[in-house]
Design an enzyme around this catalytic site. Structure first.
Site, PDB file in Angstrom:
ATOM      1  CB  VAL A 168     -93.409  39.839 -20.491  1.00  0.00           C
ATOM      2  CG1 VAL A 168     -93.529  40.323 -21.839  1.00  0.00           C
ATOM      3  CG2 VAL A 168     -92.473  38.451 -20.794  1.00  0.00           C
ATOM      4  N   GLY A 169     -93.964  42.746 -18.679  1.00  0.00           N
ATOM      5  CA  GLY A 169     -94.418  44.132 -18.781  1.00  0.00           C
ATOM      6  C   GLY A 169     -93.202  44.851 -18.261  1.00  0.00           C
ATOM      7  CD  GLU A 208    -106.320  56.710 -13.763  1.00  0.00           C
ATOM      8  OE1 GLU A 208    -106.612  56.640 -12.403  1.00  0.00           O
ATOM      9  OE2 GLU A 208    -106.331  57.552 -14.471  1.00  0.00           O
ATOM     10  CB  CYS A 216    -109.634  50.498  -8.588  1.00  0.00           C
ATOM     11  SG  CYS A 216    -110.679  51.282 -10.126  1.00  0.00           S
TER      12      CYS A 216
HETATM   13  P1  NAD Z   1    -100.856  44.416 -10.942  1.00  0.00           P
HETATM   14  O1  NAD Z   1    -100.290  45.765 -10.403  1.00  0.00           O
HETATM   15  O2  NAD Z   1    -100.299  43.108 -10.259  1.00  0.00           O
HETATM   16  O3  NAD Z   1    -100.657  43.876 -12.370  1.00  0.00           O
HETATM   17  C1  NAD Z   1    -101.121  44.850 -13.179  1.00  0.00           C
HETATM   18  C2  NAD Z   1    -100.415  44.788 -14.641  1.00  0.00           C
HETATM   19  O4  NAD Z   1     -99.409  44.952 -14.176  1.00  0.00           O
HETATM   20  C3  NAD Z   1    -100.569  43.251 -14.995  1.00  0.00           C
HETATM   21  O5  NAD Z   1    -100.587  43.227 -16.516  1.00  0.00           O
HETATM   22  C4  NAD Z   1     -98.999  42.742 -14.706  1.00  0.00           C
HETATM   23  O6  NAD Z   1     -98.576  41.714 -15.610  1.00  0.00           O
HETATM   24  C5  NAD Z   1     -98.149  43.926 -15.035  1.00  0.00           C
HETATM   25  N1  NAD Z   1     -96.929  43.839 -14.206  1.00  0.00           N
HETATM   26  C6  NAD Z   1     -96.735  43.240 -13.100  1.00  0.00           C
HETATM   27  N2  NAD Z   1     -95.409  43.801 -12.733  1.00  0.00           N
HETATM   28  C7  NAD Z   1     -94.905  44.746 -13.526  1.00  0.00           C
HETATM   29  C8  NAD Z   1     -93.697  45.265 -13.671  1.00  0.00           C
HETATM   30  N3  NAD Z   1     -92.815  45.138 -12.699  1.00  0.00           N
HETATM   31  N4  NAD Z   1     -93.491  46.084 -14.674  1.00  0.00           N
HETATM   32  C9  NAD Z   1     -94.565  46.355 -15.642  1.00  0.00           C
HETATM   33  N5  NAD Z   1     -95.934  45.470 -15.643  1.00  0.00           N
HETATM   34  C10 NAD Z   1     -95.859  44.719 -14.676  1.00  0.00           C
HETATM   35  O7  NAD Z   1    -102.398  44.582 -10.520  1.00  0.00           O
HETATM   36  P2  NAD Z   1    -103.632  43.427 -10.588  1.00  0.00           P
HETATM   37  O8  NAD Z   1    -103.295  42.619  -9.421  1.00  0.00           O
HETATM   38  O9  NAD Z   1    -103.765  42.746 -11.933  1.00  0.00           O
HETATM   39  O10 NAD Z   1    -104.982  44.454 -10.621  1.00  0.00           O
HETATM   40  C11 NAD Z   1    -105.391  44.966  -9.169  1.00  0.00           C
HETATM   41  C12 NAD Z   1    -104.932  46.368  -8.875  1.00  0.00           C
HETATM   42  O11 NAD Z   1    -105.374  47.287  -9.968  1.00  0.00           O
HETATM   43  C13 NAD Z   1    -105.703  47.069  -7.636  1.00  0.00           C
HETATM   44  O12 NAD Z   1    -104.500  47.602  -7.043  1.00  0.00           O
HETATM   45  C14 NAD Z   1    -106.679  48.018  -8.299  1.00  0.00           C
HETATM   46  O13 NAD Z   1    -106.803  48.970  -7.409  1.00  0.00           O
HETATM   47  C15 NAD Z   1    -105.923  48.443  -9.473  1.00  0.00           C
HETATM   48  N6  NAD Z   1    -107.073  49.087 -10.513  1.00  0.00           N
HETATM   49  C16 NAD Z   1    -107.152  50.172 -10.502  1.00  0.00           C
HETATM   50  C17 NAD Z   1    -107.784  50.962 -11.574  1.00  0.00           C
HETATM   51  C18 NAD Z   1    -108.016  52.352 -11.603  1.00  0.00           C
HETATM   52  O14 NAD Z   1    -108.686  53.033 -12.203  1.00  0.00           O
HETATM   53  N7  NAD Z   1    -107.324  53.164 -10.619  1.00  0.00           N
HETATM   54  C19 NAD Z   1    -108.779  50.083 -12.081  1.00  0.00           C
HETATM   55  C20 NAD Z   1    -108.785  48.856 -12.007  1.00  0.00           C
HETATM   56  C21 NAD Z   1    -107.778  48.276 -10.920  1.00  0.00           C
END
Ligand code: NAD
Length: 494
Positions: free
Chosen positions: A226-227, A265, A299
């Site tokens: 869905v993302g 990010e 992060c």
């Molecule tokens: P994730 O990448 O697994 O998921 C993030 C979001 O992306 C979720 O809503 C997920 O449903 C969606 N998603 C997953 N696959 C997708 C796709 N193929 N297309 C579109 N959307 C998709 O990350 P997470 O495990 O939820 O969060 C942790 C990560 O976030 C860590 O790597 C952390 O460093 C990073 N983070 C970065 C910052 C920053 O400011 N740089 C801040 C907070 C977290």
């Protein structure tokens, strides 16, 4: 930090999505469970939205952008966002309980995830009200005579916002409010583990503000596709994303066919260079605290500590004492600063990486497992691994747990080289008694942000972003606001 909570206890958030002004379930009525990580119990459910729901939300956002005055009426947007700010303040304790329920964030440290983002709504409303959307760029000579150029800042269009679970309410605000104030319409897709921090925002927008139907939509789902559908939809002009580098790459690829503007990010593997003249008794306890607060699920956490070989054992002793005594436990109990990991999957990932570090020759100084006193909940011991090979998996992969790795170095040049030995470039930290020396080291770190002697770079008025594979573009500050604007350059008679 907040020391007072007005309400306490697990609380389920809004189970419905917000699409085209309606709080709605998905056609088949499917839901998924939301687990409270401190009890491992189901706290409630969220709507398991589909690709069709996402298509409807994008269609609504497209119509609201193309056919309403939202993109052109700055005063109306300001009023709506101030209304939202007041409504969020009214709902503050409810939002805090929902956050703690779905993330397990300790109440004691929840202020930065509730009060701060609520204040940011007002900040962006005022920033957007006062922003200069028309800038005179002067006159230049052309073959047809002098021409004046004016720069007109305009909203990008439909913005898809995709957020992670670690600081979900804060990031839902950070990704959507500046976009809305800049005149865009938005579809928010919150993370699977934390749907309520998004759906609750949707409920408040629908019930307590005049934000028109379709301007702000929230689609919750348990499916990554869905993302993915949002990031590939040709009707979406921009994706703003916070999450892992792997997903960031997928989003960039999905947006390529329609050349979508993309703000990313991503992950980090930040290093803290402790120089040999540093005050270890102030810098290292703070480093240990940063590793444990939020259970290491941050992060920008400087998770790689680089210690001078000349003071190596002294530094390890201080880190060990600080980590072994860190207040971990029930997030609802004031005083606890470290709660559980968000899920069993995440905890197993952390424990697996710790094992890989030990297998690769690192020495375990404290922690390494599950706290005996906390058999229920996804708790992980604060863990210190030393003698860590900078090329090993645990020094290269983001851990997202309460784990510090320590690597010795000989010269400042060696420290900078080890710090930069990563695909990431989000943050860094330097500690030294000599601020000029620390500043010089900071300028050599290939990262978007650096903290010197614990003085944080992070704030709403300064750009925040990563270099290398930690991201593209900025949040916060005027730079962050401009990400949600396109510049139209208009040439005209003088
Ligand atoms: P994730 O990448 O697994 O998921 C993030 C979001 O992306 C979720 O809503 C997920 O449903 C969606 N998603 C997953 N696959 C997708 C796709 N193929 N297309 C579109 N959307 C998709 O990350 P997470 O495990 O939820 O969060 C942790 C990560 O976030 C860590 O790597 C952390 O460093 C990073 N983070 C970065 C910052 C920053 O400011 N740089 C801040 C907070 C977290």
């Amino acid at each position: 930090m907040t020391s007072v909570q007005n309400e306490t206890g697990v609380l389920a958030g809004e189970p419905r999505m917000l699409i085209d002004g309606e709080l709605t379930e998905t056609a088949g009525g499917a839901t998924f469970d939301v687990i409270h990580p401190a009890s491992e119990q189901v706290a409630g459910t969220a709507t398991d939205g589909t690709v069709e729901d996402m298509a409807r939300a994008v269609g609504a956002a497209r119509r609201a952008f193309d056919e309403t005055d939202w993109s052109r009426d700055k005063d109306f947007r300001f009023n709506c966002l101030m209304q939202l700010h007041a409504a969020l303040e009214k709902n503050q304790e409810r939002l805090r309980r929902i956050l703690i329920t779905e993330v397990g964030c300790p109440v004691t440290v929840s202020g930065s995830q509730i009060e701060s983002p609520i204040a940011e709504v007002k900040h962006w409303a005022e920033h957007g009200r006062d922003f200069d959307y028309l800038v005179d760029n002067g006159v230049h000579e052309t073959p047809l005579g002098p021409a004046r150029r004016k720069l007109h800042y305009e909203p990008v269009g439909v913005v898809g916002a995709i957020t992670p679970w670690n600081v979900p309410f804060y990031l839902n605000i950070a990704e959507t409010i500046p976009a809305l104030m800049a005149g865009n319409t938005v579809v928010l897709k919150p993370a699977q583990l934390t749907p309520w921090s998004g759906s609750e925002l949707g409920r408040i927008v629908a019930e307590e503000t005049d934000i028109p139907a379709g301007v702000f939509n929230v689609v919750t789902s348990n499916a990554n596709e869905v993302g993915a559908a949002l990031s590939a939809d040709p009707r979406v002009d921009m994706i703003t994303f916070t999450g892992s580098t792997a997903t960031g790459r997928a989003i960039l690829a999905a947006g390529a066919p329609t050349v979508k503007k993309t703000l990313l990010e991503l992950g980090g593997k930040s290093a803290h260079i402790v120089l040999d003249d540093a005050d270890f008794n102030s810098s290292l306890p703070l480093a240990a605290m940063m590793a444990c607060v939020m259970s290491g699920q941050s992060c920008i956490l400087p998770s790689r500590i680089l210690l001078p070989r000349s003071r190596y054992e002294e530094g390890i002793e201080i880190l060990k004492t600080s980590m072994a005594n860190f207040p971990v436990g029930d997030p609802w109990t004031p005083g606890n600063m470290q709660g559980p990991q968000i899920s069993e999957t995440q905890r197993q990932k952390v424990l697996g990486l710790i094992k890989s570090g030990i297998d690769a020759g690192a020495r375990l100084v404290t922690g390494g497992g599950i706290p005996e006193a906390l058999p229920v909940g996804y708790y992980t011991e604060a863990t210190l691994l030393v003698d860590v090979d900078p090329d090993s998996q645990i020094a290269q992969e983001e851990i997202f747990g309460p784990v510090l790795t320590v690597t010795p170095y000989d010269t400042d040049d060696d420290a900078v080289a080890i710090a930069n030995n990563t695909i990431y470039g989000l943050s860094g930290e330097v500690s030294s008694a000599d601020v000029d020396r620390a500043f010089s080291v900071a300028t050599r770190m290939r990262t978007g942000n650096v903290t010197i002697n614990g003085k944080s770079h992070f704030g709403i008025d300064s750009p925040f972003g990563g270099t290398k594979q930690s991201g593209l573009g900025y949040r916060n500050g005027t730079h962050g606001y401009q990400e949600y604007l396109a510049i139209k350059t208009i040439g005209m008679p003088e």
